[in-house]
Motif scaffolding. Structure first.
Motif, mmCIF file in Angstrom:
data_model
loop_
_atom_site.group_PDB
_atom_site.id
_atom_site.type_symbol
_atom_site.label_atom_id
_atom_site.label_comp_id
_atom_site.label_asym_id
_atom_site.label_seq_id
_atom_site.Cartn_x
_atom_site.Cartn_y
_atom_site.Cartn_z
ATOM 1 N N GLN A 167 0.818 -1.189 0.000
ATOM 2 C CA GLN A 167 0.000 0.000 0.000
ATOM 3 C C GLN A 167 0.856 1.244 0.000
ATOM 4 O O GLN A 167 2.002 1.221 0.396
ATOM 5 C CB GLN A 167 -0.944 0.007 1.220
ATOM 6 C CG GLN A 167 -0.245 0.310 2.553
ATOM 7 C CD GLN A 167 0.305 -0.922 3.210
ATOM 8 O OE1 GLN A 167 0.736 -1.847 2.551
ATOM 9 N NE2 GLN A 167 0.307 -0.925 4.530
ATOM 10 N N ASP A 168 0.331 2.345 -0.489
ATOM 11 C CA ASP A 168 0.977 3.640 -0.420
ATOM 12 C C ASP A 168 0.425 4.401 0.775
ATOM 13 O O ASP A 168 -0.643 4.097 1.308
ATOM 14 C CB ASP A 168 0.736 4.448 -1.701
ATOM 15 C CG ASP A 168 1.533 3.888 -2.879
ATOM 16 O OD1 ASP A 168 2.626 3.353 -2.620
ATOM 17 O OD2 ASP A 168 1.059 3.987 -4.023
ATOM 18 N N GLY A 170 2.831 1.096 6.134
ATOM 19 C CA GLY A 170 2.580 -0.277 6.511
ATOM 20 C C GLY A 170 3.407 -0.731 7.698
ATOM 21 O O GLY A 170 4.091 0.046 8.356
ATOM 22 N N ASN A 171 3.351 -2.031 7.952
ATOM 23 C CA ASN A 171 4.011 -2.609 9.119
ATOM 24 C C ASN A 171 5.485 -2.924 8.905
ATOM 25 O O ASN A 171 6.227 -3.073 9.873
ATOM 26 C CB ASN A 171 3.292 -3.902 9.536
ATOM 27 C CG ASN A 171 1.801 -3.693 9.782
ATOM 28 O OD1 ASN A 171 0.994 -3.883 8.887
ATOM 29 N ND2 ASN A 171 1.451 -3.303 10.987
ATOM 30 N N TRP A 172 5.904 -3.023 7.662
ATOM 31 C CA TRP A 172 7.261 -3.491 7.372
ATOM 32 C C TRP A 172 8.213 -2.344 7.076
ATOM 33 O O TRP A 172 7.867 -1.381 6.418
ATOM 34 C CB TRP A 172 7.249 -4.450 6.165
ATOM 35 C CG TRP A 172 6.521 -5.737 6.432
ATOM 36 C CD1 TRP A 172 5.221 -6.020 6.145
ATOM 37 C CD2 TRP A 172 7.067 -6.896 7.058
ATOM 38 N NE1 TRP A 172 4.913 -7.301 6.550
ATOM 39 C CE2 TRP A 172 6.029 -7.860 7.107
ATOM 40 C CE3 TRP A 172 8.319 -7.222 7.571
ATOM 41 C CZ2 TRP A 172 6.215 -9.127 7.645
ATOM 42 C CZ3 TRP A 172 8.504 -8.487 8.110
ATOM 43 C CH2 TRP A 172 7.463 -9.422 8.148
ATOM 44 N N ILE A 201 -0.221 12.510 12.415
ATOM 45 C CA ILE A 201 0.931 11.852 11.799
ATOM 46 C C ILE A 201 0.791 10.357 12.044
ATOM 47 O O ILE A 201 0.927 9.906 13.186
ATOM 48 C CB ILE A 201 2.263 12.370 12.367
ATOM 49 C CG1 ILE A 201 2.419 13.883 12.101
ATOM 50 C CG2 ILE A 201 3.438 11.605 11.758
ATOM 51 C CD1 ILE A 201 3.732 14.462 12.612
ATOM 52 N N PRO A 202 0.483 9.565 11.037
ATOM 53 C CA PRO A 202 0.342 8.120 11.232
ATOM 54 C C PRO A 202 1.630 7.508 11.765
ATOM 55 O O PRO A 202 2.733 8.027 11.550
ATOM 56 C CB PRO A 202 0.022 7.602 9.815
ATOM 57 C CG PRO A 202 -0.528 8.788 9.085
ATOM 58 C CD PRO A 202 0.191 9.973 9.655
ATOM 59 N N LEU A 203 1.517 6.391 12.459
ATOM 60 C CA LEU A 203 2.689 5.735 13.030
ATOM 61 C C LEU A 203 3.627 5.191 11.968
ATOM 62 O O LEU A 203 4.812 4.991 12.230
ATOM 63 C CB LEU A 203 2.244 4.594 13.959
ATOM 64 C CG LEU A 203 1.448 5.014 15.203
ATOM 65 C CD1 LEU A 203 1.100 3.788 16.037
ATOM 66 C CD2 LEU A 203 2.224 6.020 16.035
ATOM 67 N N ASP A 204 3.110 4.966 10.758
ATOM 68 C CA ASP A 204 3.985 4.477 9.688
ATOM 69 C C ASP A 204 4.397 5.597 8.749
ATOM 70 O O ASP A 204 4.771 5.356 7.603
ATOM 71 C CB ASP A 204 3.304 3.355 8.908
ATOM 72 C CG ASP A 204 1.986 3.782 8.269
ATOM 73 O OD1 ASP A 204 1.455 4.848 8.651
ATOM 74 O OD2 ASP A 204 1.500 3.063 7.382
ATOM 75 N N THR A 210 3.675 -3.285 14.886
ATOM 76 C CA THR A 210 2.223 -3.151 14.887
ATOM 77 C C THR A 210 1.848 -1.676 14.901
ATOM 78 O O THR A 210 2.576 -0.836 15.435
ATOM 79 C CB THR A 210 1.613 -3.849 16.102
ATOM 80 O OG1 THR A 210 2.133 -3.252 17.304
ATOM 81 C CG2 THR A 210 1.948 -5.329 16.111
ATOM 82 N N LEU A 211 0.699 -1.353 14.330
ATOM 83 C CA LEU A 211 0.250 0.030 14.237
ATOM 84 C C LEU A 211 -0.986 0.293 15.083
ATOM 85 O O LEU A 211 -1.399 1.451 15.223
ATOM 86 C CB LEU A 211 -0.039 0.382 12.771
ATOM 87 C CG LEU A 211 1.141 0.217 11.809
ATOM 88 C CD1 LEU A 211 0.714 0.533 10.384
ATOM 89 C CD2 LEU A 211 2.302 1.095 12.230
ATOM 90 N N LYS A 212 -1.563 -0.763 15.646
ATOM 91 C CA LYS A 212 -2.749 -0.623 16.502
ATOM 92 C C LYS A 212 -2.605 -1.530 17.723
ATOM 93 O O LYS A 212 -2.074 -2.641 17.610
ATOM 94 C CB LYS A 212 -4.024 -1.014 15.739
ATOM 95 C CG LYS A 212 -4.443 -0.036 14.644
ATOM 96 C CD LYS A 212 -5.030 1.240 15.228
ATOM 97 C CE LYS A 212 -5.567 2.156 14.140
ATOM 98 N NZ LYS A 212 -6.112 3.408 14.708
#
Length: 877
Positions: free
Chosen positions: A22-23, A530-532, A214-217, A569-571
């Motif tokens: 994903q972008d 994303g997570n990676w 600001i998202p965690l990723d 993890t983001l959540k």
């Protein structure tokens, strides 16, 4: 083998680029429009938002939760207003709280970040990389710092002048902040846009909420800020700040009869000044004349058995400010072209004196003066120029009743020039650095030092796909010049070891008067979305690379390949707040192509919803050779080993909190081991007082510990033995905060390390698979301990003749250091320091226990004391 590793790296990294993923979702930039106060009276900074001047602008709020659960509604909302005039920018905050009695008002000294607080970040250059940070705790404590590298680096020793007041009422709490425009750097554009962000800490649930989501990723911090508009016709404040200081110092220590340099007490009165001159609105000249850093905390104690130097962090304010501009980390975290601790170092000179003579050597080199021109322009140029001169230092000598002196450190000039240019909408940069060290070697016996040393470097970085991916790298080159003695010593130093007996690509040339080397790094990876996350790269340092005149280099002659993969993890889920797991692989080679190391690391950082933290790591080294352990001898093999560590960190919000760290390392066939237990206990019974104690106990064992080298019938002998090392240390801290501007801090550390050796041996097959085959143990007919001369005598061929001897390597090192510092900022920017330092350094008895050494060498000895009063006053012109 090198080509196989590079192929592995390329496959590892580039396979991810072609995988679907994903972008980053487009996050709308928030905008706040401020207004100029004009003829209105400025807000009175009292923490109560009733001034009419606040009414000319609207509130902005609607903060969004960032931690623990990103993009959700926070427990309590926050809002703020911003206005400005010709000299200041003003912030007014309203932090709602349904339970005002539950607000946590923990006091600390400046930059403490305790309790509930609000923070404002201002990117006045709006370069997507740097920002100024101002945080206000509900207790009225200021925290400030400079953010660089898009949020990866936060420098807390930047202490600007600004003003703060807070207040608690029945709706929660409020804060008013006044920041002089002179403390910020910005362009002269008629209408400006600054980056803006605000963070609130809600202490009771350890929640962070943000004004700009600001998202965690996200790919970084500063690059994601919202915007501050309405800044029209700002007048850059090119003011001059001068801060003179006066210092008096009294030193007391045990008197030595007959020693003219140990009379029991010394008194010194000194002075100097620091100055800051705004050359332009975004470039500043910092000056320091005869600086003194007596209030800076001492470095922690450490024992080094491998011969390498120890890297210590810079704490001196002059060198810390704008440190990010001068920084040039080219390889690993510590390798740097500029290591400011070289300036003002302990004198390196050595000389011979007869028995019965007395000598006094300075503890450090006096910095006559230093100037630093640095800043960032509106066109994206980061510029840094540093010039420093250190004085000639002399050791005082009393020999045969005659007084004299010997030069131990020459007059030295240090220069650093650094530039970096942002482009491509701040997504790319290219930079360069040049350093120079020049010494006035007026005495022949200082010819072991380099007369001059120069380094040059070029670095670059490119981000693409909204900073999802990046590629960065650097190239460096060095040249050192000096006498044949100096260059020969450099070739033989622990960082180079050209004399290695099995190195076909190295040889010592004793007629050389210069060395020139190169190094560099390439890295590419995925930084966001994303997570990676992943990255991979290659680092190289040629055998002749030398940086240690003004930089820091641990070891040359190395090529390293590495790859890193991370999942986070983001959540929150279940009992977990966040989990981050990392997998890393690295391989090392030298420039002859020897395959020296393969290492795999697996680690995980687990944060629970109750704010407890668990960190696990495991490192496996199936291949591990050292070119340096025999210090000029052949390449030596370590047994494969498995390192494990566990850290347990309790909830940091509690008044009683603790960390437990356990480290364990084992070599195959029990050839070596290392175990350490480290405990940190913190107790804060009241908001104004905190006590912490950090005991650590370690046991280090090595059946093949290198000791020394000698010769037998012209053939080199590399001596090893079974090492048993016990180390005990305890760091103690006390913090009492009378108010945000008046604090008392104590730091103390007793340190004891006892090292004993037995089962001596000589190296016969340094790369054998089994550790016992690498050496030959001396039998009882070959080795004898001479108690009178405290040395081991060896008759290797057992012909009743001593072939060579080894001085008994057993030792015990005991040290105690402490600092008691009272700091009063009596007006903003001006301080009084009262300092009491104590120190004991002794060589103990390795046959005694650690506790016995504590009693006899620390508790039973008279320490050296330093009493210091330092007064500074900041003038603003």
């Amino acid at each position: 083998m090198i080509i196989l590793q590079i192929r592995f790296l390329l496959v590892f990294v580039f396979s991810f680029y072609f995988c679907s993923g994903q972008d980053m979702p487009k996050i709308e930039k928030r905008v706040y429009t401020t207004k100029f106060l004009g003829d209105l009276a400025a807000p009175v900074i009292d923490g109560i938002l009733t001034d009419a001047s606040w009414d000319i602008v609207d509130w902005t709020g609607d903060y969004i939760e960032n931690l623990p659960e990103e993009n959700t509604e926070p427990i309590e909302q926050t809002k703020f207003k911003i206005v400005y005039d010709k000299e200041f920018i003003y912030f007014g905050f309203r932090c709602y709280d349904k339970d005002p009695k539950g607000i946590v008002k923990r006091l600390s000294r400046r930059d403490g970040f305790e309790g509930d607080w609000i923070e404002i970040n201002i990117s006045s250059h709006y370069d997507k990389l740097t920002a100024f940070s101002f945080a206000a705790s509900v207790a009225g404590v200021k925290s400030d710092g400079f953010i660089s590298d898009n949020g990866k680096t936060w420098e807390g020793n930047w202490n600007p002048i600004w003003y703060l007041k807070t207040n608690i009422d029945n709706e929660g709490w409020t804060a008013e902040i006044k920041i002089p425009l002179s403390q910020l750097k910005f362009s002269d554009a008629p209408e400006q846009i600054w980056g803006l962000q605000s963070t609130r800490r809600y202490f009771r649930t350890e929640e962070r909420s943000l004004w700009q989501r600001i998202p965690l990723d996200a790919p970084g911090w500063v690059s994601e800020f919202g915007e501050l508009h309405g800044l029209i016709a700002l007048s850059p404040q090119r003011q001059i700040e001068i801060q003179p200081f006066v210092l008096s110092k009294l030193e007391t220590y045990p008197r030595e009869d007959g020693n003219p340099f140990k009379k029991g007490r010394d008194f010194n009165l000194n002075g100097g000044l620091d100055a800051k001159i705004a050359i332009t609105n975004d470039l500043t000249l910092n000056l320091t004349v005869n600086p003194d850093f007596g209030q800076v905390e001492a470095d922690p104690a450490a024992i080094v058995l491998d011969g390498f130097q120890i890297f210590y962090d810079e704490r001196r304010p002059f060198f810390v400010e704008n440190k990010n501009i001068f920084n040039y980390t080219f390889a690993d975290d510590q390798d740097n072209l500029f290591y400011s601790r070289r300036i003002g170092r302990k004198p390196y000179g050595r000389f011979n004196i007869s028995n019965g003579s007395f000598v006094s050597v300075p503890n450090n080199t006096n910095i006559l003066g230093a100037a630093k021109f640095s800043g960032k322009t509106k066109n994206g140029w980061s510029i840094g120029i540093l010039e420093s001169v250190t004085d000639s230092e002399y050791a005082k000598i009393q020999e045969n009743g005659q007084a004299g002196k010997e030069l131990v450190e020459p007059l030295t000039n240090y220069f650093v020039g650094r530039a970096q240019k942002d482009f491509n909408n701040r997504n790319s940069y290219i930079g360069a650095i040049f350093t120079a060290t020049n010494r006035n070697l007026e005495a022949d016996f200082l010819n072991f030092m380099h007369k001059s040393a120069y380094t040059v470097g070029v670095d670059f970085m490119h981000n693409w796909n909204n900073r999802k991916y990046y590629f960065k790298g650097n190239f460096i080159a060095s040249r050192v010049n000096g006498s044949e003695e100096a260059i020969t010593a450099t070739q033989k130093s622990i960082s180079h070891l050209f004399q290695r007996t099995d190195a076909g690509h190295l040889t010592v040339n004793s007629s050389r008067t210069s060395l020139a080397g190169i190094g560099g790094k390439f890295e590419t990876g995925k930084a966001s979305v994303g997570n990676w996350r992943y990255r991979g790269g290659i680092i190289w340092r040629s055998p002749e690379l030398e940086l240690n005149d003004i930089g820091f280099l641990r070891q040359a002659d190395e090529i390293k390949q590495y790859a890193f993969l991370s999942y986070e993890t983001l959540k929150p889920f279940g009992i977990f707040r966040k989990i981050t797991t990392n997998l890393e692989q690295l391989a090392n080679f030298d420039f002859e192509g020897n395959y020296n190391k393969m290492q795999y690391t697996l680690s995980s950082d687990i944060v629970l919803k109750n704010n407890w933290n668990f960190i696990f790591s495991a490192i496996y080294k199936p291949v591990n050779y050292s070119n340096s352990i025999l210090q000029g001898g052949p390449r030596f093999r370590y047994s494969e080993d498995f390192f494990k560590s566990v850290s347990i960190i309790s909830d940091s919000r509690k008044k009683l909190r603790y960390n437990v760290n356990i480290y364990d390392n084992k070599g195959k066939n029990d050839s070596f081991s290392y175990s350490e237990l480290n405990l940190a206990l913190v107790y804060q019974p009241i908001n104004a007082f905190m006590f912490s104690v950090n005991p650590a106990l370690s046991l280090n064992k090595n059946k093949l510990q290198y000791i020394n080298q000698t010769h037998f019938n012209i053939i080199p002998r590399y001596i090893t033995a079974n090492l048993v090392q016990h180390t005990l240390s305890t760091s103690i801290r006390l913090d009492y905060n009378i108010n945000p501007n008046l604090t008392i801090q104590y730091y103390g550390q007793p340190f004891i390390s006892r090292v004993k050796y037995n089962h001596f041996s000589r190296v016969i097959n340094p790369t054998a698979s089994y550790y016992g085959d690498r050496v030959s143990l001396y039998n009882h007919n070959q080795i004898h301990f001479n108690k009178t001369e405290n040395k081991y005598e060896i008759d290797e061929d057992m012909n009743d003749q001593i072939d060579y001897s080894i001085q008994n390597p057993d030792f015990s090192f005991v040290q105690f250091r402490s600092n008691l510092v009272a700091r009063w900022e009596y007006i903003p920017g001006s301080e009084i320091f009262l300092v009491w330092s104590q120190g004991i350094v002794a060589n103990g008895n390795p046959n005694e226990s650690l506790i016995s050494e504590l009693n006899s060498q620390i508790l039973g000895k008279k320490p050296a004391n330093t009493f210091l009063i330092k007064i500074t006053y900041r003038f603003t012109l």
